[in-house]
Write a protein that holds these residues in place. Structure first.
Motif, PDB file in Angstrom:
ATOM      1  N   ARG A 214       0.815  -1.225   0.000  1.00  0.00           N
ATOM      2  CA  ARG A 214       0.000   0.000   0.000  1.00  0.00           C
ATOM      3  C   ARG A 214       0.842   1.266   0.000  1.00  0.00           C
ATOM      4  NH1 ARG A 214      -2.019   3.651   3.799  1.00  0.00           N
ATOM      5  NH2 ARG A 214      -1.102   2.441   5.513  1.00  0.00           N
ATOM      6  N   VAL A 215       1.874   1.316   0.792  1.00  0.00           N
ATOM      7  CA  VAL A 215       2.580   2.596   0.974  1.00  0.00           C
ATOM      8  C   VAL A 215       3.996   2.606   0.418  1.00  0.00           C
ATOM      9  CG1 VAL A 215       1.220   3.242   2.996  1.00  0.00           C
ATOM     10  CG2 VAL A 215       3.361   1.989   3.306  1.00  0.00           C
ATOM     11  N   THR A 216       4.468   1.472  -0.112  1.00  0.00           N
ATOM     12  CA  THR A 216       5.833   1.464  -0.656  1.00  0.00           C
ATOM     13  C   THR A 216       5.831   0.985  -2.107  1.00  0.00           C
ATOM     14  OG1 THR A 216       6.604  -0.813  -0.244  1.00  0.00           O
ATOM     15  CG2 THR A 216       6.529   0.683   1.650  1.00  0.00           C
ATOM     16  N   ASP A 217       6.997   1.050  -2.716  1.00  0.00           N
ATOM     17  CA  ASP A 217       7.167   0.514  -4.066  1.00  0.00           C
ATOM     18  C   ASP A 217       7.572  -0.955  -4.037  1.00  0.00           C
ATOM     19  OD1 ASP A 217       9.737   0.745  -3.107  1.00  0.00           O
ATOM     20  OD2 ASP A 217      10.396   2.210  -4.596  1.00  0.00           O
ATOM     21  N   GLY A 218       7.558  -1.566  -2.840  1.00  0.00           N
ATOM     22  CA  GLY A 218       7.841  -2.979  -2.717  1.00  0.00           C
ATOM     23  C   GLY A 218       6.560  -3.787  -2.604  1.00  0.00           C
ATOM     24  N   THR A 219       6.713  -5.093  -2.586  1.00  0.00           N
ATOM     25  CA  THR A 219       5.557  -5.985  -2.451  1.00  0.00           C
ATOM     26  C   THR A 219       5.891  -7.109  -1.489  1.00  0.00           C
ATOM     27  OG1 THR A 219       6.252  -7.377  -4.317  1.00  0.00           O
ATOM     28  CG2 THR A 219       4.783  -5.524  -4.815  1.00  0.00           C
ATOM     29  N   GLY A 220       4.843  -7.709  -0.928  1.00  0.00           N
ATOM     30  CA  GLY A 220       5.033  -8.876  -0.084  1.00  0.00           C
ATOM     31  C   GLY A 220       4.763  -8.611   1.379  1.00  0.00           C
ATOM     32  N   ALA A 221       4.631  -9.715   2.116  1.00  0.00           N
ATOM     33  CA  ALA A 221       4.367  -9.645   3.555  1.00  0.00           C
ATOM     34  C   ALA A 221       5.663  -9.404   4.317  1.00  0.00           C
ATOM     35  CB  ALA A 221       3.720 -10.946   4.024  1.00  0.00           C
ATOM     36  N   VAL A 222       5.638  -8.409   5.197  1.00  0.00           N
ATOM     37  CA  VAL A 222       6.835  -8.045   5.954  1.00  0.00           C
ATOM     38  C   VAL A 222       7.399  -9.249   6.694  1.00  0.00           C
ATOM     39  CG1 VAL A 222       7.682  -6.685   7.898  1.00  0.00           C
ATOM     40  CG2 VAL A 222       6.172  -5.632   6.197  1.00  0.00           C
ATOM     41  N   ALA A 223       6.536 -10.035   7.340  1.00  0.00           N
ATOM     42  CA  ALA A 223       6.997 -11.150   8.169  1.00  0.00           C
ATOM     43  C   ALA A 223       7.671 -12.246   7.357  1.00  0.00           C
ATOM     44  CB  ALA A 223       5.824 -11.733   8.953  1.00  0.00           C
ATOM     45  N   GLN A 224       7.459 -12.249   6.043  1.00  0.00           N
ATOM     46  CA  GLN A 224       8.036 -13.287   5.197  1.00  0.00           C
ATOM     47  C   GLN A 224       9.254 -12.805   4.423  1.00  0.00           C
ATOM     48  OE1 GLN A 224       4.810 -14.735   2.747  1.00  0.00           O
ATOM     49  NE2 GLN A 224       3.569 -15.326   4.520  1.00  0.00           N
ATOM     50  N   LEU A 225       9.654 -11.558   4.656  1.00  0.00           N
ATOM     51  CA  LEU A 225      10.762 -10.974   3.902  1.00  0.00           C
ATOM     52  C   LEU A 225      11.938 -10.655   4.821  1.00  0.00           C
ATOM     53  CD1 LEU A 225       8.716  -8.441   1.743  1.00  0.00           C
ATOM     54  CD2 LEU A 225       9.674 -10.629   0.966  1.00  0.00           C
ATOM     55  N   PRO A 226      13.173 -10.834   4.354  1.00  0.00           N
ATOM     56  CA  PRO A 226      14.336 -10.440   5.161  1.00  0.00           C
ATOM     57  C   PRO A 226      14.519  -8.933   5.126  1.00  0.00           C
ATOM     58  CG  PRO A 226      15.064 -11.239   3.030  1.00  0.00           C
ATOM     59  CD  PRO A 226      13.574 -11.447   3.068  1.00  0.00           C
ATOM     60  N   TRP A 227      15.277  -8.437   6.081  1.00  0.00           N
ATOM     61  CA  TRP A 227      15.512  -7.003   6.181  1.00  0.00           C
ATOM     62  C   TRP A 227      16.150  -6.437   4.916  1.00  0.00           C
ATOM     63  CZ3 TRP A 227      14.285  -2.502   7.450  1.00  0.00           C
ATOM     64  CH2 TRP A 227      15.201  -1.449   7.545  1.00  0.00           C
TER      65      TRP A 227
END
Length: 263
Positions: free
Chosen positions: A69-82
């Motif tokens: 919604r608010v970034t140019d990225g995609t995906g679930a935060v909890a499933q992505l590395p920093w």
């Protein structure tokens, strides 16, 4: 006139607490360092934010479960590395801050933190311990289970707000004058209630004079979110609420200045 109930150093402030909700999302990209910097330049001493944790346990100041919604990225935060989350940009230009970065960037500012996921609880307490931010942080959640787990991990030194069940018990007590055990338990567990003006999903008024009076009698401050209309801000302050969270932080600041309550 507010109650001046101060049961924790976090609440020690000479007037109503003015919170920049997500840094003041109507004046800058929400939960970005730029938004928080603007709020602090305006004189805000209380910043509201949210926390999620990445797949490799980095605690970030971010509201949504997903980046989309608010970034140019995609995906679930909890499933992505920093490394992936850190490459995303809020509104296409601002990096996502970690909570530790915010605490370091604004060492005299206080933070109200909404825990958005159970996995964020231990990383949050670890950050608070590592930065010795106990007196600068108040934590809340829309989940009673998360609040119970948080209090078990953090202990009594952490300032917390009441969970949904406790808020509803306070509302019932304000309507009936009863003495529900759960309402008394709220006093032992929390230093404030942080609530919308109405019960979510209904038109039932939550914050009225009886609710504020009941909370104050139990030693709890009342903070209301998210309020951006000057008339509503004035009405809530007249009821005696102790704090207001706003997206339009210029408006909240102007009303408090007008009332001689901006400190």
């Amino acid at each position: 006139m507010t109650s001046r109930l101060v049961r924790h150093p976090y609440l020690d402030h000479p007037g109503p607490l003015a919170f920049a909700h997500r840094g003041g999302s109507l004046g800058g990209p929400e939960n970005s360092l730029a938004a928080f910097e603007r709020a602090v330049r305006l004189g805000y001493r209380y910043l509201e934010t949210d926390v999620h944790v990445t797949s490799d346990n980095v605690l970030i100041a971010f509201h949504d479960t997903q980046l989309d919604r608010v970034t140019d990225g995609t995906g679930a935060v909890a499933q992505l590395p920093w490394r992936t989350v850190s490459a995303a940009r809020i509104a296409g230009r601002e990096p996502i801050p970690t909570l530790a970065e915010l605490l370091d960037a604004f060492p005299t500012t206080r933070f109200n933190i909404d825990v958005k996921a159970p996995g964020a609880i231990r990383p949050l307490v670890d950050v608070i311990r590592r930065t010795n931010a106990w007196d600068r942080v108040c934590v809340g959640s829309f989940s009673d289970a998360r609040m119970r787990a948080l209090r078990q991990v953090a202990g009594p030194r952490l300032a917390t707000s009441a969970g949904p069940r406790g808020v509803m018990a306070l509302k019932l007590r304000s309507l009936t004058g009863g003495h529900a055990p759960i309402a008394r338990a709220v006093r032992r567990q929390a230093v404030c209630v942080q609530v919308p003006e109405t019960v979510p999903g209904t038109e039932l008024r939550l914050v009225d004079r009886a609710f504020v009076t009941t909370a104050h009698r139990m030693g709890l401050q009342v903070h209301v979110w998210t309020v951006d209309e000057p008339s509503r801000i004035r009405d809530l302050l007249d009821l005696g609420v102790d704090g207001i969270m706003a997206d339009h932080i210029d408006v909240l600041r102007d009303v408090l200045i007008e009332r001689g309550a901006w400190f």
